[in-house]
Design a protein around this motif. Sequence first.
Motif, PDB file in Angstrom:
ATOM      1  N   ALA A 103      -3.466  -1.551  -3.932  1.00 11.52           N
ATOM      2  CA  ALA A 103      -3.339  -0.088  -3.940  1.00 11.52           C
ATOM      3  C   ALA A 103      -4.657   0.566  -4.364  1.00 11.52           C
ATOM      4  CB  ALA A 103      -2.204   0.338  -4.866  1.00 11.52           C
ATOM      5  N   ARG A 104      -5.293   0.017  -5.393  1.00  9.09           N
ATOM      6  CA  ARG A 104      -6.566   0.578  -5.871  1.00  9.09           C
ATOM      7  C   ARG A 104      -7.633   0.499  -4.782  1.00  9.09           C
ATOM      8  NH1 ARG A 104     -11.487  -0.594  -8.300  1.00  9.09           N
ATOM      9  NH2 ARG A 104     -11.318  -2.838  -7.990  1.00  9.09           N
ATOM     10  N   LEU A 105      -7.718  -0.643  -4.108  1.00  7.52           N
ATOM     11  CA  LEU A 105      -8.729  -0.817  -3.073  1.00  7.52           C
ATOM     12  C   LEU A 105      -8.431   0.039  -1.846  1.00  7.52           C
ATOM     13  CD1 LEU A 105      -9.305  -4.645  -3.470  1.00  7.52           C
ATOM     14  CD2 LEU A 105     -10.767  -2.774  -4.275  1.00  7.52           C
ATOM     15  N   THR A 106      -7.161   0.220  -1.543  1.00  8.11           N
ATOM     16  CA  THR A 106      -6.778   1.112  -0.445  1.00  8.11           C
ATOM     17  C   THR A 106      -7.217   2.537  -0.759  1.00  8.11           C
ATOM     18  OG1 THR A 106      -4.918  -0.317   0.136  1.00  8.11           O
ATOM     19  CG2 THR A 106      -4.841   1.945   0.950  1.00  8.11           C
ATOM     20  N   ASP A 107      -7.032   2.952  -1.996  1.00  8.14           N
ATOM     21  CA  ASP A 107      -7.493   4.281  -2.412  1.00  8.14           C
ATOM     22  C   ASP A 107      -9.006   4.426  -2.293  1.00  8.14           C
ATOM     23  OD1 ASP A 107      -4.908   5.088  -2.972  1.00  8.14           O
ATOM     24  OD2 ASP A 107      -5.099   4.809  -5.148  1.00  8.14           O
ATOM     25  N   ARG A 108      -9.737   3.325  -2.392  1.00  5.21           N
ATOM     26  CA  ARG A 108     -11.209   3.331  -2.310  1.00  5.21           C
ATOM     27  C   ARG A 108     -11.707   3.184  -0.872  1.00  5.21           C
ATOM     28  NH1 ARG A 108     -14.739   4.584  -4.930  1.00  5.21           N
ATOM     29  NH2 ARG A 108     -16.047   2.752  -4.888  1.00  5.21           N
ATOM     30  N   GLY A 109     -10.803   3.092   0.110  1.00 12.27           N
ATOM     31  CA  GLY A 109     -11.235   3.049   1.507  1.00 12.27           C
ATOM     32  C   GLY A 109     -10.948   1.762   2.243  1.00 12.27           C
ATOM     33  N   ALA A 110     -10.381   0.758   1.561  1.00 13.17           N
ATOM     34  CA  ALA A 110     -10.017  -0.492   2.235  1.00 13.17           C
ATOM     35  C   ALA A 110      -8.705  -0.295   2.987  1.00 13.17           C
ATOM     36  CB  ALA A 110      -9.879  -1.619   1.213  1.00 13.17           C
ATOM     37  N   THR A 111      -8.424  -1.200   3.922  1.00 16.79           N
ATOM     38  CA  THR A 111      -7.169  -1.159   4.661  1.00 16.79           C
ATOM     39  C   THR A 111      -6.487  -2.522   4.576  1.00 16.79           C
ATOM     40  OG1 THR A 111      -8.346  -1.743   6.690  1.00 16.79           O
ATOM     41  CG2 THR A 111      -7.943   0.589   6.320  1.00 16.79           C
ATOM     42  N   VAL A 112      -5.160  -2.489   4.581  1.00 14.00           N
ATOM     43  CA  VAL A 112      -4.396  -3.735   4.628  1.00 14.00           C
ATOM     44  C   VAL A 112      -4.321  -4.166   6.079  1.00 14.00           C
ATOM     45  CG1 VAL A 112      -2.135  -4.793   4.255  1.00 14.00           C
ATOM     46  CG2 VAL A 112      -3.052  -3.189   2.559  1.00 14.00           C
ATOM     47  N   LEU A 113      -4.780  -5.386   6.360  1.00 14.05           N
ATOM     48  CA  LEU A 113      -4.749  -5.912   7.722  1.00 14.05           C
ATOM     49  C   LEU A 113      -3.511  -6.770   7.955  1.00 14.05           C
ATOM     50  CD1 LEU A 113      -8.523  -6.861   8.086  1.00 14.05           C
ATOM     51  CD2 LEU A 113      -7.365  -4.755   8.825  1.00 14.05           C
ATOM     52  N   THR A 114      -3.175  -7.599   6.978  1.00 11.18           N
ATOM     53  CA  THR A 114      -1.979  -8.435   7.095  1.00 11.18           C
ATOM     54  C   THR A 114      -1.623  -9.001   5.727  1.00 11.18           C
ATOM     55  OG1 THR A 114      -0.948 -10.232   8.362  1.00 11.18           O
ATOM     56  CG2 THR A 114      -3.185 -10.599   7.639  1.00 11.18           C
ATOM     57  N   ARG A 115      -0.376  -9.373   5.590  1.00 10.62           N
ATOM     58  CA  ARG A 115       0.104 -10.039   4.377  1.00 10.62           C
ATOM     59  C   ARG A 115       0.491 -11.451   4.767  1.00 10.62           C
ATOM     60  NH1 ARG A 115       1.103  -6.647   0.112  1.00 10.62           N
ATOM     61  NH2 ARG A 115       0.757  -4.461   0.582  1.00 10.62           N
ATOM     62  N   VAL A 116       0.047 -12.411   3.981  1.00 14.69           N
ATOM     63  CA  VAL A 116       0.270 -13.826   4.291  1.00 14.69           C
ATOM     64  C   VAL A 116       1.113 -14.441   3.185  1.00 14.69           C
ATOM     65  CG1 VAL A 116      -0.834 -16.052   4.698  1.00 14.69           C
ATOM     66  CG2 VAL A 116      -1.957 -13.942   5.487  1.00 14.69           C
ATOM     67  N   LYS A 117       2.157 -15.162   3.588  1.00 11.99           N
ATOM     68  CA  LYS A 117       2.982 -15.902   2.638  1.00 11.99           C
ATOM     69  C   LYS A 117       3.210 -17.280   3.236  1.00 11.99           C
ATOM     70  CE  LYS A 117       7.043 -15.591  -0.253  1.00 11.99           C
ATOM     71  NZ  LYS A 117       8.122 -14.754  -0.730  1.00 11.99           N
ATOM     72  N   GLU A 118       2.614 -18.281   2.575  1.00 10.01           N
ATOM     73  CA  GLU A 118       2.696 -19.654   3.038  1.00 10.01           C
ATOM     74  C   GLU A 118       3.096 -20.536   1.864  1.00 10.01           C
ATOM     75  OE1 GLU A 118      -1.111 -20.664   4.650  1.00 10.01           O
ATOM     76  OE2 GLU A 118      -0.832 -19.427   6.434  1.00 10.01           O
ATOM     77  N   PRO A 119       3.522 -21.766   2.135  1.00  5.63           N
ATOM     78  CA  PRO A 119       3.885 -22.653   1.025  1.00  5.63           C
ATOM     79  C   PRO A 119       2.754 -22.834   0.005  1.00  5.63           C
ATOM     80  CG  PRO A 119       4.631 -23.597   3.099  1.00  5.63           C
ATOM     81  CD  PRO A 119       3.815 -22.381   3.437  1.00  5.63           C
ATOM     82  N   GLY A 120       1.501 -22.746   0.458  1.00  2.00           N
ATOM     83  CA  GLY A 120       0.362 -22.934  -0.439  1.00  2.00           C
ATOM     84  C   GLY A 120      -0.045 -21.697  -1.202  1.00  2.00           C
ATOM     85  N   GLU A 150       0.105 -16.988  -1.485  1.00  2.00           N
ATOM     86  CA  GLU A 150       0.363 -15.662  -0.957  1.00  2.00           C
ATOM     87  C   GLU A 150      -0.887 -14.817  -1.160  1.00  2.00           C
ATOM     88  OE1 GLU A 150       3.746 -12.551  -2.018  1.00  2.00           O
ATOM     89  OE2 GLU A 150       4.371 -14.630  -2.392  1.00  2.00           O
ATOM     90  N   TRP A 151      -1.265 -14.017  -0.164  1.00  2.00           N
ATOM     91  CA  TRP A 151      -2.410 -13.138  -0.302  1.00  2.00           C
ATOM     92  C   TRP A 151      -2.320 -12.007   0.698  1.00  2.00           C
ATOM     93  CZ3 TRP A 151      -2.585 -18.121   1.504  1.00  2.00           C
ATOM     94  CH2 TRP A 151      -3.007 -18.316   2.812  1.00  2.00           C
ATOM     95  N   VAL A 152      -3.183 -11.016   0.497  1.00  2.00           N
ATOM     96  CA  VAL A 152      -3.265  -9.870   1.390  1.00  2.00           C
ATOM     97  C   VAL A 152      -4.655  -9.882   2.011  1.00  2.00           C
ATOM     98  CG1 VAL A 152      -3.139  -7.357   1.571  1.00  2.00           C
ATOM     99  CG2 VAL A 152      -1.675  -8.570  -0.074  1.00  2.00           C
ATOM    100  N   VAL A 153      -4.709  -9.850   3.341  1.00  2.00           N
ATOM    101  CA  VAL A 153      -5.982  -9.742   4.045  1.00  2.00           C
ATOM    102  C   VAL A 153      -6.260  -8.258   4.214  1.00  2.00           C
ATOM    103  CG1 VAL A 153      -7.288 -10.298   6.124  1.00  2.00           C
ATOM    104  CG2 VAL A 153      -5.555 -11.912   5.276  1.00  2.00           C
ATOM    105  N   MET A 154      -7.435  -7.839   3.732  1.00  2.00           N
ATOM    106  CA  MET A 154      -7.816  -6.434   3.793  1.00  2.00           C
ATOM    107  C   MET A 154      -9.132  -6.291   4.543  1.00  2.00           C
ATOM    108  SD  MET A 154      -6.790  -5.083  -0.017  1.00  2.00           S
ATOM    109  CE  MET A 154      -6.631  -3.374   0.558  1.00  2.00           C
ATOM    110  N   GLY A 155      -9.440  -5.081   4.943  1.00  2.00           N
ATOM    111  CA  GLY A 155     -10.737  -4.750   5.514  1.00  2.00           C
ATOM    112  C   GLY A 155     -11.435  -3.777   4.597  1.00  2.00           C
ATOM    113  N   ASP A 156     -12.717  -3.991   4.324  1.00  2.00           N
ATOM    114  CA  ASP A 156     -13.462  -3.037   3.500  1.00  2.00           C
ATOM    115  C   ASP A 156     -13.700  -1.765   4.333  1.00  2.00           C
ATOM    116  OD1 ASP A 156     -15.798  -3.370   5.072  1.00  2.00           O
ATOM    117  OD2 ASP A 156     -16.819  -4.591   3.578  1.00  2.00           O
ATOM    118  N   PRO A 157     -14.371  -0.753   3.806  1.00  2.00           N
ATOM    119  CA  PRO A 157     -14.538   0.485   4.579  1.00  2.00           C
ATOM    120  C   PRO A 157     -15.209   0.327   5.936  1.00  2.00           C
ATOM    121  CG  PRO A 157     -14.948   0.925   2.281  1.00  2.00           C
ATOM    122  CD  PRO A 157     -14.802  -0.574   2.410  1.00  2.00           C
TER     123      PRO A 157
END
Length: 152
Positions: free
Chosen positions: A118-135, A137-144
């Motif tokens: 949320a903080r990074l989105t407020d700074r101009g990043a975008t959420v590209l995808t959310r990944v949930k795997e057995p190994g 969990e993470w969020v792939v984002m794009g910087d500005p």
Amino acid sequence: MTSRTLHWKLVIDSGDPHAQAEFWADTLGYVIEDNNALIEGLLAAGHAPEELTVERWGRRAWRDLVAVRHPDDPYDEASGTGLGRRLLFQRVPEVKTVKNRLHIDVHPAAGEREAEVARLTDRGATVLTRVKEPGGEWVVMGDPEGNEFCVS
């Protein structure tokens, strides 16, 4: 076999290096390198033209490149150049067109991933995808500028 320590920097192509430096310094808790003294000396000696510089953050900076460094790492006081972990943003004319071959992973404290996203989105990043795997969990984002990075 000899032991040696290298300092390093990751160079990132950018359309607006100063905006990218601000985003990543804030994201990582790094500081923007202050090259004002170096630049002023080069200008005074006639070794650099004025048009390669800009006024930024209340001081002289290079127009087409700027670095951020870890605040605890050593740096050269005369030039402001970091001697440890650094990211250098350099202006290039072309825009990003394909997926990064190298990316940064950001690791917030346990339980703080969504707050950091949320903080990074407020700074101009975008959420590209959310990944949930057995190994994991993470969020792939794009910087500005669209460069991919992960928040895990």
